[in-house]
Structures are given as structure tokens and as C-alpha cells.
Design an enzyme around this catalytic site. Structure first.
Site: not given
Ligand code: GLU
Length: 482
Positions: A253-255
Site C-alpha cells: 500500500s501507498k502508506r
């Protein structure tokens, strides 16, 4: 044998996710290896998710990466249009056909009613699904509601009994009891198809032989198989690719960092290393080789060597591969890739030959292309500051005297080559009975402003005697006044 035709069918959400590039790449490699065609189809039927410029951005990133499609937007073939919002009539016609053949039905339930049904199911700990109320409307009731222009959707009539079975190239046999499938909406109230109808209709009419896509679509596949059966169409072969995971095994994920191919490009990763890295996310070659060119991947690729378990996205591996691929490029090739960046820095005023020598000197040391800019500034600009840390490490009380005496030696060198500079330094170190490092480290600091870099002798040769002496003198003054 039927022609192999594969496709990448992204929804244009604004950027190309590395997972999307992997899907595109595997479809591309499989088609190329088998003399087939690779298509790009834009799945933009969800009007709420449309992003301005997303299609152009996606196409330009695909082009940059070399995953080039044979048919698709701006490259019309015999199976277009390749943008779903331009094919709405085809979907409507086929949805009507399913209603007529008794495999689909109009559903007039309001949003409020569906919410109530859902709330009740949640209360009773049942999985939320449509309660099939409209499935039992009689033809007269349907006609009346249609005549009154009552808003409606069209739903699949999922068989209430039996199983849907298909063979997945990666997963093997997959079977699912029909009774757990929901009566999937295939046309929404706005008249647009849902993904499920559009994907099946398009894959059929575009004569897709192999559907290679991410594992997140596996649960939808039984509904797709049922649609193929309703229409009486031949089912393509499916291969669902394993999930991409962060090193902590959570879904990528981008996180936890970058996921857009564009971000990696901007950070100085070569397309060759991104492709090499992505190819190995879920697929493995027949031996333990790790470095592949595009052509080698095409030769080696088979669907059978795609694994089931999640593939870990390990950024260090990407960096390592990038290093290997950078080493394979010539200084001239690197120069061409970075010309604009060098121009922005104002470095093109230097002779090309000089820039190429800097590149060659640094080639073994960089991780990303941008290092040829960020780590190389001192080859083009005088260092005018020194970090506290490097001073502490390399500038002791007696350094200034040592360096001053060594400058006298440097001045004597007429043929200012790395070999001569090294000889002179080592001899000097022996004479004053110190280790060469006692001179090399502060010398590097004075010449480059940093305490890391390539061989100080090569660096000095490249900069030339005049600059080296000027920098040493400037640095001595600066550091002595501290
Ligand atoms: N439009 C879907 C996506 O955005 C495509 C799924 C498929 O390949 O069937 O990923």
C-alpha cells in the site's frame, strides 16, 4: 491453434500502480513469447472514479517502460473501440439478451430498501446480499414499472443450486457453490454496465485467449464463468497472479512507500531494473538467475512458473538490480538519459568528455540515476561548506600542517595523473611515518566537501591540478578559521 491474445484492462485512476505494471508485463511477455497480441483496454465504466488525464498518463508510463501494446487506444485494431465508455450500446444489447433468455432480470428496489435488507442481514450475522425480491416479479408487473419509468438495475439470475467450476493456471481447480453468489448487478441505474458484464463481453468480442490478472479478481471469476455460460461463449483460460506484499506481509500500500511506477522513475530507477524487478514478483525462472534483459524475459516466461504465495516487494532488491543495470550501460547511454537533468544544473557548459569521465568514475558507486546529479556536484561546483560530521571525523589538530606539507609535494607533480598522485602521497606518508589514510581522508574532504566518494586519486586527476590546489587552499582557510 487459436491465436494467443492477452490484455491489460486498467481502470484509469490517475497513475500506474506497480501491481498494474506487473499485470501488464506478464500479459505482454506471454503474448510475445507465443507470437500473440497484447491489448490495452480502458475500463472506465465507473464514472465516479474518472480522473482527468489518467489515460494519457497511463499510456505514457507504459510506453516508457517498454510494455508496448499492439491494439488499444490510439492504436486501433479490428476489435475496437478499446475504451469501455465508447462501447455502451454493446453492453446494453447483451444485458437485454440475458433478460430475454431468462438469465437476468430488472430489479426496481430502491436504495433505501436495499439498505434495510442489508442492515437486517448484518443484525442476523448473515453475509450481505440481495434478497432477490424482484426475481419473482411477473412479466405484467415488470412492464408496468418499466412503463412508469421506474429506475432500475439489471441483475444476473445466479443458479440457486449447483457449483461453478473452472481451472486456473496458477491456482488449479477452483469451485464455488452457486448458492453463496449474489445476484450481481450487471447494468446500473445510469445505464452503465458494471465491470462484470463489460469484462466478459469485451474479453469475448476481443477474442482474449488468456485472462491474466491480479488475485483480487479471483472471487469475481465464478460470476464471469456463469456469464460466459449464459451467452453460450467459450471460456478463456484464467491465471490469477499472487498478491504483492510489503516486507511485513501486509498488502502493498501507498502508506508504506511508493507504489506508482512514475515515482520510481522520478527517483532514478531505470526501466530495465523496474521491469526486471517486477518480472520476479510472483514469477521465477528455471534457474537461479536474477538479472534479465527484456528479451531474456520474453524467452524465459511461462505461466506455469507463476507462484501462488504473495510476492514481497523488497525495495533493496530493486536498488541492487538498478545498480547492476546501470553498470551495464555505457557512459554515453547514461549521459543521454540525464542530459535534461545536467542541463537544469547548468553542467552542460563542461565538455562532454569530462562529463563522461565523471559518469565512468561514479558508475560503480551509484544506486539510482539521480545519484549522478546528487552525489556528483563537486565535479562541477566548488564545495563551499563541509558537514560538521565530516570535519569531526577527518580534521584533527595537526591535519593542517600535514596537508600544507603535502601540498608542496603536489605542486611538484607535473604529470598530474592518479598514478603519480598516489605514488607521491604514499611516499610522503612513509617519510612522515603516518598511514596514507591520515592524508587521504582530509584531502578528500577538502577536494569534494564530503567524506565518501570514488578514489581520491582519480577524483584529483579528473579535476586537474589547478582546481585541486585551489580547493585545498580554500578549504584550509575555511577550516582553520573554525
Ligand atoms: N478493470 C479491472 C482493474 O482495474 C480489470 C480486472 C481484470 O483484468 O479483469 O484492474
Amino acid at each position: 491453434m487459436k491465436q494467443i491474445r492477452t490484455r491489460f484492462a486498467p481502470s484509469p485512476t490517475g497513475f500506474l500502480h506497480v501491481g498494474g505494471l506487473r499485470t501488464a508485463l506478464y500479459n505482454y511477455l506471454f503474448a510475445k513469447k507465443n507470437g500473440g497480441k497484447f491489448l490495452l483496454r480502458i475500463e472506465d465504466t465507473d464514472q465516479n472514479r474518472i480522473v482527468e488525464g489518467a489515460v494519457e498518463n497511463l499510456i505514457s508510463t507504459l510506453n516508457w517502460s517498454g510494455v508496448d501494446y499492439d491494439e488499444g487506444p490510439y492504436k486501433e485494431g479490428d476489435y475496437g473501440p478499446y475504451i469501455q465508455s465508447q462501447r455502451l450500446e454493446i453492453y446494453k444489447k447483451h444485458a437485454r439478451q440475458l433478460v430475454e433468455s431468462g438469465n437476468a432480470y430488472q430489479c426496481f428496489c430502491t436504495h433505501e430498501r436495499l439498505e434495510q435488507v442489508r442492515a437486517k442481514q448484518i443484525e442476523m450475522h448473515l453475509p450481505p446480499s440481495y434478497d432477490r425480491l424482484c426475481r419473482s416479479l411477473n412479466p405484467e408487473q415488470v412492464i408496468e414499472k418499466l412503463n412508469n419509468n421506474t429506475p432500475h438495475v439489471i441483475r444476473m439470475k445466479i443458479p440457486l443450486i449447483g457449483e461453478t467450476i473452472f481451472e486456473d493456471v496458477v491456482r488449479g481447480k477452483v469451485s464455488i457453490a452457486n448458492k453463496i453468489l449474489d445476484d450481481q448487478v450487471i447494468i446500473k441505474t445510469d445505464g452503465f454496465p458494471t465491470y462484470h458484464l463489460a469484462v466478459v463481453v469485451d474479453d469475448h468480442f476481443m477474442e482474449i485467449s488468456h485472462v491474466i490478472r491480479g488475485e483480487e479478481w479471483l472471487p469475481s471469476t465464478p460470476k464471469h464463468i456463469l456469464l460466459y455460460n449464459f451467452f453460450g461463449w467459450e471460456v478463456p483460460l484464467f491465471a490469477h497472479l499472487p498478491l504483492l506484499l510489503n516486507p511485513d506481509k501486509s498488502k502493498l500500500s501507498k502508506r508504506q512507500g511508493d507504489v506508482a511506477v512514475e515515482d520510481f522513475r522520478a527517483k532514478g530507477f531505470l526501466k530495465e531494473s523496474i521491469i526486471n524487478f517486477i518480472a520476479l514478483l510472483g514469477w521465477h525462472p528455471s534457474d537461479d538467475r536474477e538479472i534479465f534483459s527484456f528479451d531474456e524475459l520474453i524467452n524465459e516466461f511461462t505461466l506455469e512458473r507463476i507462484g501462488k504465495s504473495g510476492a514481497i516487494f523488497n525495495i533493496e532488491k530493486l536498488q541492487w538490480l538498478n545498480q547492476q543495470h546501470i553498470r551495464k550501460l555505457s557512459a554515453e547511454e547514461i549521459f543521454i538519459l540525464l542530459r535534461n537533468e545536467f542541463d537544469k544544473e547548468g553542467w552542460l557548459k563542461y565538455p562532454e568528455d569530462y562529463i563522461l569521465k565523471v559518469i565512468n568514475l561514479m558508475k560503480e558507486r551509484v544506486l539510482v540515476l539521480t545519484d549522478f546529479v546528487n552525489l556528483c556536484k563537486y565535479f562541477y561546483e566548488e564545495p563551499n561548506s563541509f558537514t560538521e560530521e565530516s570535519i569531526l571525523k577527518n580534521w584533527k589538530d595537526d591535519t593542517v600542517n600535514t596537508i600544507k606539507s603535502f601540498v608542496a609535494e603536489l605542486e611538484k607533480i607535473t604529470d598530474f595523473t592518479s598514478v603519480k598522485i598516489e605514488e607521491s602521497l604514499k611516499l610522503f606518508a612513509v617519510n612522515i611515518q603516518v598511514k596514507p589514510g591520515i592524508i587521504i581522508n582530509p584531502l578528500r574532504l577538502l577536494i569534494s566537501g564530503t567524506n565518501v566518494g570514488p578514489s581520491v586519486f582519480h577524483m584529483a586527476e579528473l579535476l586537474g591540478k589547478t582546481k585541486v590546489l585551489a580547493r585545498i587552499n580554500f578549504g584550509i582557510q575555511k577550516l582553520s578559521s573554525k
